[in-house]
Design a protein around this motif. Structure first.
Motif, PDB file in Angstrom:
ATOM      1  N   GLY A  62      57.468 -30.481 -24.960  1.00 18.69           N
ATOM      2  CA  GLY A  62      57.057 -32.044 -26.004  1.00 18.69           C
ATOM      3  C   GLY A  62      56.071 -31.619 -27.092  1.00 18.69           C
ATOM      4  O   GLY A  62      55.922 -32.447 -27.473  1.00 18.69           O
ATOM      5  N   ARG A  63      55.637 -30.076 -27.533  1.00 16.17           N
ATOM      6  CA  ARG A  63      54.907 -29.869 -28.094  1.00 16.17           C
ATOM      7  C   ARG A  63      55.399 -29.829 -29.678  1.00 16.17           C
ATOM      8  O   ARG A  63      56.780 -29.289 -29.823  1.00 16.17           O
ATOM      9  CB  ARG A  63      53.932 -28.667 -28.102  1.00 16.17           C
ATOM     10  N   ASP A  64      54.992 -30.150 -31.392  1.00 13.04           N
ATOM     11  CA  ASP A  64      56.135 -29.591 -32.827  1.00 13.04           C
ATOM     12  C   ASP A  64      55.820 -28.344 -32.471  1.00 13.04           C
ATOM     13  O   ASP A  64      54.575 -27.421 -32.459  1.00 13.04           O
ATOM     14  CB  ASP A  64      54.973 -30.783 -33.272  1.00 13.04           C
ATOM     15  N   VAL A  65      57.099 -27.740 -32.777  1.00 15.62           N
ATOM     16  CA  VAL A  65      57.044 -26.116 -32.824  1.00 15.62           C
ATOM     17  C   VAL A  65      56.623 -26.346 -34.532  1.00 15.62           C
ATOM     18  O   VAL A  65      55.813 -25.270 -35.047  1.00 15.62           O
ATOM     19  CB  VAL A  65      58.779 -25.957 -33.310  1.00 15.62           C
ATOM     20  N   TYR A  66      56.447 -26.813 -35.469  1.00 17.05           N
ATOM     21  CA  TYR A  66      56.204 -26.531 -36.485  1.00 17.05           C
ATOM     22  C   TYR A  66      54.348 -26.787 -37.015  1.00 17.05           C
ATOM     23  O   TYR A  66      53.996 -25.914 -37.220  1.00 17.05           O
ATOM     24  CB  TYR A  66      56.510 -27.828 -37.767  1.00 17.05           C
ATOM     25  N   THR A  67      53.785 -27.642 -36.225  1.00 16.69           N
ATOM     26  CA  THR A  67      52.661 -27.900 -35.417  1.00 16.69           C
ATOM     27  C   THR A  67      52.117 -25.714 -35.122  1.00 16.69           C
ATOM     28  O   THR A  67      51.411 -25.483 -35.766  1.00 16.69           O
ATOM     29  CB  THR A  67      51.939 -28.896 -34.870  1.00 16.69           C
ATOM     30  N   GLN A  68      52.744 -26.158 -34.450  1.00 16.30           N
ATOM     31  CA  GLN A  68      52.358 -24.572 -33.846  1.00 16.30           C
ATOM     32  C   GLN A  68      52.528 -23.468 -34.752  1.00 16.30           C
ATOM     33  O   GLN A  68      51.816 -22.371 -34.997  1.00 16.30           O
ATOM     34  CB  GLN A  68      53.490 -24.769 -32.447  1.00 16.30           C
ATOM     35  N   PHE A  69      53.602 -23.272 -35.562  1.00 15.35           N
ATOM     36  CA  PHE A  69      53.984 -22.016 -36.336  1.00 15.35           C
ATOM     37  C   PHE A  69      52.790 -22.358 -37.577  1.00 15.35           C
ATOM     38  O   PHE A  69      52.685 -21.158 -37.687  1.00 15.35           O
ATOM     39  CB  PHE A  69      55.060 -22.283 -36.883  1.00 15.35           C
ATOM     40  N   VAL A  70      52.657 -23.826 -37.730  1.00 13.23           N
ATOM     41  CA  VAL A  70      51.572 -23.167 -38.648  1.00 13.23           C
ATOM     42  C   VAL A  70      49.476 -22.412 -38.265  1.00 13.23           C
ATOM     43  O   VAL A  70      49.113 -21.904 -39.189  1.00 13.23           O
ATOM     44  CB  VAL A  70      51.271 -24.316 -39.291  1.00 13.23           C
ATOM     45  N   TRP A  71      49.383 -23.433 -37.059  1.00 11.79           N
ATOM     46  CA  TRP A  71      48.074 -22.951 -36.367  1.00 11.79           C
ATOM     47  C   TRP A  71      48.548 -21.600 -35.804  1.00 11.79           C
ATOM     48  O   TRP A  71      47.535 -21.052 -35.646  1.00 11.79           O
ATOM     49  CB  TRP A  71      47.885 -23.836 -35.682  1.00 11.79           C
ATOM     50  N   GLY A  72      49.215 -21.175 -35.666  1.00  6.08           N
ATOM     51  CA  GLY A  72      50.005 -19.613 -35.226  1.00  6.08           C
ATOM     52  C   GLY A  72      49.892 -18.542 -35.767  1.00  6.08           C
ATOM     53  O   GLY A  72      49.608 -17.572 -36.038  1.00  6.08           O
ATOM     54  N   THR A  73      50.108 -19.128 -37.348  1.00  3.98           N
ATOM     55  CA  THR A  73      49.515 -18.610 -38.576  1.00  3.98           C
ATOM     56  C   THR A  73      48.191 -18.431 -38.729  1.00  3.98           C
ATOM     57  O   THR A  73      47.778 -17.231 -39.254  1.00  3.98           O
ATOM     58  CB  THR A  73      50.453 -19.398 -39.129  1.00  3.98           C
ATOM     59  N   ARG A  74      47.344 -18.810 -38.655  1.00  2.00           N
ATOM     60  CA  ARG A  74      45.639 -18.795 -39.000  1.00  2.00           C
ATOM     61  C   ARG A  74      45.936 -17.494 -37.851  1.00  2.00           C
ATOM     62  O   ARG A  74      45.198 -16.388 -37.702  1.00  2.00           O
ATOM     63  CB  ARG A  74      45.514 -19.665 -38.435  1.00  2.00           C
ATOM     64  N   THR A  75      45.844 -18.067 -36.202  1.00  2.00           N
ATOM     65  CA  THR A  75      45.399 -17.165 -35.285  1.00  2.00           C
ATOM     66  C   THR A  75      46.213 -15.681 -35.857  1.00  2.00           C
ATOM     67  O   THR A  75      45.261 -14.412 -35.413  1.00  2.00           O
ATOM     68  CB  THR A  75      45.896 -17.642 -33.850  1.00  2.00           C
ATOM     69  N   SER A  76      47.541 -15.677 -36.093  1.00  4.93           N
ATOM     70  CA  SER A  76      47.940 -13.639 -35.875  1.00  4.93           C
ATOM     71  C   SER A  76      47.657 -13.056 -37.231  1.00  4.93           C
ATOM     72  O   SER A  76      46.844 -12.216 -37.032  1.00  4.93           O
ATOM     73  CB  SER A  76      49.583 -13.724 -36.105  1.00  4.93           C
ATOM     74  N   LEU A  77      47.492 -14.186 -38.174  1.00  3.98           N
ATOM     75  CA  LEU A  77      46.596 -13.008 -39.453  1.00  3.98           C
ATOM     76  C   LEU A  77      45.044 -13.110 -38.983  1.00  3.98           C
ATOM     77  O   LEU A  77      44.878 -12.018 -39.764  1.00  3.98           O
ATOM     78  CB  LEU A  77      46.413 -14.126 -40.390  1.00  3.98           C
ATOM     79  N   ILE A  78      44.661 -14.083 -38.716  1.00  2.00           N
ATOM     80  CA  ILE A  78      42.590 -13.088 -38.643  1.00  2.00           C
ATOM     81  C   ILE A  78      43.315 -12.105 -37.419  1.00  2.00           C
ATOM     82  O   ILE A  78      42.619 -10.838 -37.499  1.00  2.00           O
ATOM     83  CB  ILE A  78      42.330 -14.533 -37.913  1.00  2.00           C
ATOM     84  N   VAL A  79      43.458 -12.427 -36.087  1.00  2.00           N
ATOM     85  CA  VAL A  79      43.984 -10.850 -35.552  1.00  2.00           C
ATOM     86  C   VAL A  79      44.094  -9.902 -36.209  1.00  2.00           C
ATOM     87  O   VAL A  79      43.978  -8.943 -35.803  1.00  2.00           O
ATOM     88  CB  VAL A  79      45.010 -11.723 -34.282  1.00  2.00           C
ATOM     89  N   GLY A  80      45.873  -9.727 -36.622  1.00  2.08           N
ATOM     90  CA  GLY A  80      45.698  -8.476 -37.652  1.00  2.08           C
ATOM     91  C   GLY A  80      44.861  -8.377 -39.227  1.00  2.08           C
ATOM     92  O   GLY A  80      44.753  -6.619 -38.718  1.00  2.08           O
ATOM     93  N   PHE A  81      44.419  -8.959 -39.263  1.00  2.00           N
ATOM     94  CA  PHE A  81      43.420  -8.279 -40.353  1.00  2.00           C
ATOM     95  C   PHE A  81      41.889  -7.644 -39.572  1.00  2.00           C
ATOM     96  O   PHE A  81      41.444  -7.130 -40.141  1.00  2.00           O
ATOM     97  CB  PHE A  81      42.749 -10.401 -41.606  1.00  2.00           C
ATOM     98  N   ALA A  82      41.775  -8.824 -39.389  1.00  2.00           N
ATOM     99  CA  ALA A  82      40.152  -7.915 -38.048  1.00  2.00           C
ATOM    100  C   ALA A  82      40.297  -6.872 -37.590  1.00  2.00           C
ATOM    101  O   ALA A  82      40.166  -5.751 -38.100  1.00  2.00           O
ATOM    102  CB  ALA A  82      40.185  -9.612 -36.818  1.00  2.00           C
ATOM    103  N   ALA A  83      41.801  -6.703 -36.594  1.00  3.54           N
ATOM    104  CA  ALA A  83      42.185  -5.306 -36.260  1.00  3.54           C
ATOM    105  C   ALA A  83      42.390  -4.559 -37.174  1.00  3.54           C
ATOM    106  O   ALA A  83      41.878  -3.482 -37.152  1.00  3.54           O
ATOM    107  CB  ALA A  83      43.080  -5.581 -35.469  1.00  3.54           C
TER     108      ALA A  83
END
Length: 304
Positions: A62-83
């Motif tokens: 029952g979690r909102d996919v749009y919200t997870q997409f937005v916050w997942g964008t932050r996590t994935s970009l931070i990981v990508g740019f850090a590595a």
């Protein structure tokens, strides 16, 4: 710096890629402002189809996919740019040091680089991630950064060896300039295109690899990223029950950011590579000549 960006934006591929990347960065930075739910909070019924209130539907929990997409964008970009930063720094330091100083330093660093190149990266990442356990995204970024620098080091070394014999480097050595100044002032500016290519390629590789590791269950299931979205969709059999939106959102996010970074990479390569710049100018001249010939023939036919 402004001149560099103005040159980049003149290239259509680079401009399109930069627009896509900046859009993702904007989403990541504005995540608290453009979402109204906690990404891990249950806000609606399970597997709800996309609606006006939940534009990307909901998960089995029952979690909102749009919200997870937005916050997942932050996590994935931070990981990508850090590595990507870790890979670029290590690869550049090793490549420049080996290429400039030569001798036993080059042989030693080249030997270490060859060993790192021989070891298959993805199996190594799987073993390390499994050994550590359920790793958070930043641990995955560190693992990728410390195991994926070899290719960049090899390319940087090759370019440094080419520049090492140039007249301006030898002239700097003849007048007694210290090695650190020659590397920082004379060599590094001429390696910016290689460094940029290495960084952007590493970011693309990291984002895809992180999603792969998390999809296989080697990441932290409580972290919100595109990889964990895919993992949760797999464990909940989203495709089987017809909840295609759970898989579509993270997949399209990865595809589009990959396209954007690749376009930016190709554009920078075209701008920084004299041969590609010359080829582009020749193609434009040929097209202009064809248009002129066609218009001339049309005018001549109308006059006759």
């Amino acid at each position: 710096m402004l001149k560099f960006f103005s040159i980049i934006l003149r290239n259509k591929k680079a401009a399109a890629g930069m627009l896509i990347v900046l859009a993702y960065i904007g989403i990541a930075l504005a995540a608290p402002l453009i979402t109204s739910h906690d990404p891990l909070k249950r806000v609606t019924r399970p597997h709800q189809e996309p609606t006006m209130e939940h534009v990307m539907g909901s998960t089995r929990m029952g979690r909102d996919v749009y919200t997870q997409f937005v916050w997942g964008t932050r996590t994935s970009l931070i990981v990508g740019f850090a590595a990507g930063l870790i890979v670029t720094v290590i690869g550049t330091l090793i490549g420049v040091t080996a290429g400039y100083f030569g001798g036993w330093i080059d042989e030693t660093l080249n030997f270490i680089t060859n060993i790192a190149l021989v070891i298959p990266q993805l199996p190594l990442l799987l073993v390390l991630a499994a050994f550590i356990g359920q790793s958070d995204p930043f641990m995955i970024a560190l693992i990728i950064g410390l195991t994926s620098w070899a290719w960049g080091a090899r390319v940087t070394r090759a370019q440094t060896l080419t520049l090492r014999k140039r007249d301006f480097i030898e002239a700097s050595e003849q007048i007694g300039e210290p090695s650190w100044r020659i590397i920082c002032v004379e060599l590094m500016p001429n390696l910016l295109s290689i460094i940029g290519f290495n960084f952007i390629g590493s970011v693309v590789y990291t984002i895809i690899t992180e999603a792969t590791l998390e999809f296989l269950g080697l990441g932290d299931p409580l972290a919100v990223s595109w990889g964990t979205m895919l993992y949760n969709a797999q464990t909940s059999s989203a495709i089987t029950v017809g909840a295609w939106w759970e898989v579509f959102a993270p997949c399209m996010a990865i595809v589009v950011i990959g396209i954007g970074l690749s376009l930016l990479n190709f554009g920078i390569d075209e701008v920084s590579n004299p041969r590609l710049r010359t080829l582009g100018a020749i193609n434009k001249a040929v097209k202009a000549q064809k248009k002129f010939d066609q218009s001339y023939k049309s005018a001549k036919g109308a006059a006759s």
